[in-house]
Scaffold this motif. Structure first.
Motif, short mmCIF file in Angstrom:
data_model
loop_
_atom_site.label_atom_id
_atom_site.label_comp_id
_atom_site.label_asym_id
_atom_site.label_seq_id
_atom_site.Cartn_x
_atom_site.Cartn_y
_atom_site.Cartn_z
N GLN A 274 4.24 -6.57 4.24
CA GLN A 274 5.33 -6.21 3.34
C GLN A 274 4.85 -6.09 1.89
O GLN A 274 5.35 -5.26 1.13
CB GLN A 274 6.46 -7.24 3.43
CG GLN A 274 7.18 -7.20 4.75
CD GLN A 274 8.11 -8.39 4.96
OE1 GLN A 274 7.95 -9.44 4.35
NE2 GLN A 274 9.08 -8.22 5.85
N GLU A 275 3.88 -6.90 1.50
CA GLU A 275 3.37 -6.88 0.13
C GLU A 275 2.26 -5.86 -0.08
O GLU A 275 1.91 -5.54 -1.21
CB GLU A 275 2.84 -8.27 -0.25
CG GLU A 275 3.92 -9.33 -0.29
CD GLU A 275 3.36 -10.73 -0.48
OE1 GLU A 275 2.12 -10.90 -0.42
OE2 GLU A 275 4.16 -11.65 -0.70
N SER B 1 1.97 -2.54 0.30
CA SER B 1 2.28 -1.31 -0.45
C SER B 1 2.36 -1.56 -1.94
O SER B 1 1.82 -0.78 -2.74
CB SER B 1 3.60 -0.71 0.05
OG SER B 1 3.47 -0.26 1.36
N ALA B 2 3.00 -2.65 -2.33
CA ALA B 2 3.12 -2.96 -3.75
C ALA B 2 1.74 -3.23 -4.36
O ALA B 2 1.46 -2.83 -5.50
CB ALA B 2 4.03 -4.17 -3.96
N ARG B 3 0.86 -3.88 -3.62
CA ARG B 3 -0.48 -4.15 -4.13
C ARG B 3 -1.27 -2.86 -4.28
O ARG B 3 -2.02 -2.69 -5.25
CB ARG B 3 -1.22 -5.12 -3.21
CG ARG B 3 -0.72 -6.55 -3.33
CD ARG B 3 -1.67 -7.56 -2.72
NE ARG B 3 -2.08 -7.27 -1.36
CZ ARG B 3 -1.50 -7.75 -0.27
NH1 ARG B 3 -0.47 -8.54 -0.37
NH2 ARG B 3 -1.96 -7.43 0.92
N VAL C 209 0.01 0.17 -4.82
CA VAL C 209 0.58 0.89 -5.96
C VAL C 209 0.08 0.29 -7.26
O VAL C 209 -0.33 1.01 -8.19
CB VAL C 209 2.12 0.87 -5.91
CG1 VAL C 209 2.74 1.36 -7.21
CG2 VAL C 209 2.61 1.71 -4.74
N ASP C 210 0.06 -1.03 -7.36
CA ASP C 210 -0.43 -1.70 -8.57
C ASP C 210 -1.90 -1.37 -8.82
O ASP C 210 -2.30 -1.08 -9.94
CB ASP C 210 -0.24 -3.22 -8.43
CG ASP C 210 -0.66 -3.96 -9.67
OD1 ASP C 210 -0.18 -3.61 -10.77
OD2 ASP C 210 -1.49 -4.88 -9.55
N ARG D 6 -2.23 2.25 -10.03
CA ARG D 6 -1.78 2.38 -11.43
C ARG D 6 -2.83 1.84 -12.40
O ARG D 6 -3.09 2.45 -13.44
CB ARG D 6 -0.45 1.67 -11.63
CG ARG D 6 0.71 2.43 -11.03
CD ARG D 6 2.02 1.74 -11.28
NE ARG D 6 3.10 2.52 -10.70
CZ ARG D 6 4.25 2.03 -10.30
NH1 ARG D 6 4.50 0.74 -10.41
NH2 ARG D 6 5.16 2.81 -9.77
#
Length: 93
Positions: free
Chosen positions: A74-75, A77-79, A81-82, A85
């Motif tokens: 779950q985490e 994708s956010a990692r 993306v971060d 960026r």
């Protein structure tokens, strides 16, 4: 530097310091490769989440492992993306 200091430090150790001045490297330091060229120049990034596990343990240990794996997924994708960026900000992507 006087002869006594040179003798104490050693010529070989002093030669290892060549290329440094004021505590830092003189000249260009190594850089992280540009990820855009690795990605084919189009700026796109493909990331696959596919962990391989061979877990053996009690039912409770397996349940805990599955909860942790689900949280990680779950985490993920956010990692990604971060990370992308940050790479874009530093012009590594």
């Amino acid at each position: 530097m006087d002869a006594a200091a040179t003798k104490r430090i050693g010529v070989d150790n002093l030669r290892k310091l060549q290329g440094y001045a004021s505590g830092g490297l003189v000249g260009s330091a190594p850089r992280m490769p540009n990820l855009q060229s690795i990605a084919g120049g189009n700026g796109g990034v493909n990331v696959t989440y596919a962990p391989q596990n061979n877990f053996q343990g009690t039912s409770e240990e397996l349940a805990q492992f599955r909860r942790e794996q689900l949280k990680d997924k779950q985490e993920f994708s956010a990692r990604v993306v971060d990370t992308v960026r940050r790479a874009q900000k530093t012009r590594n992507l």
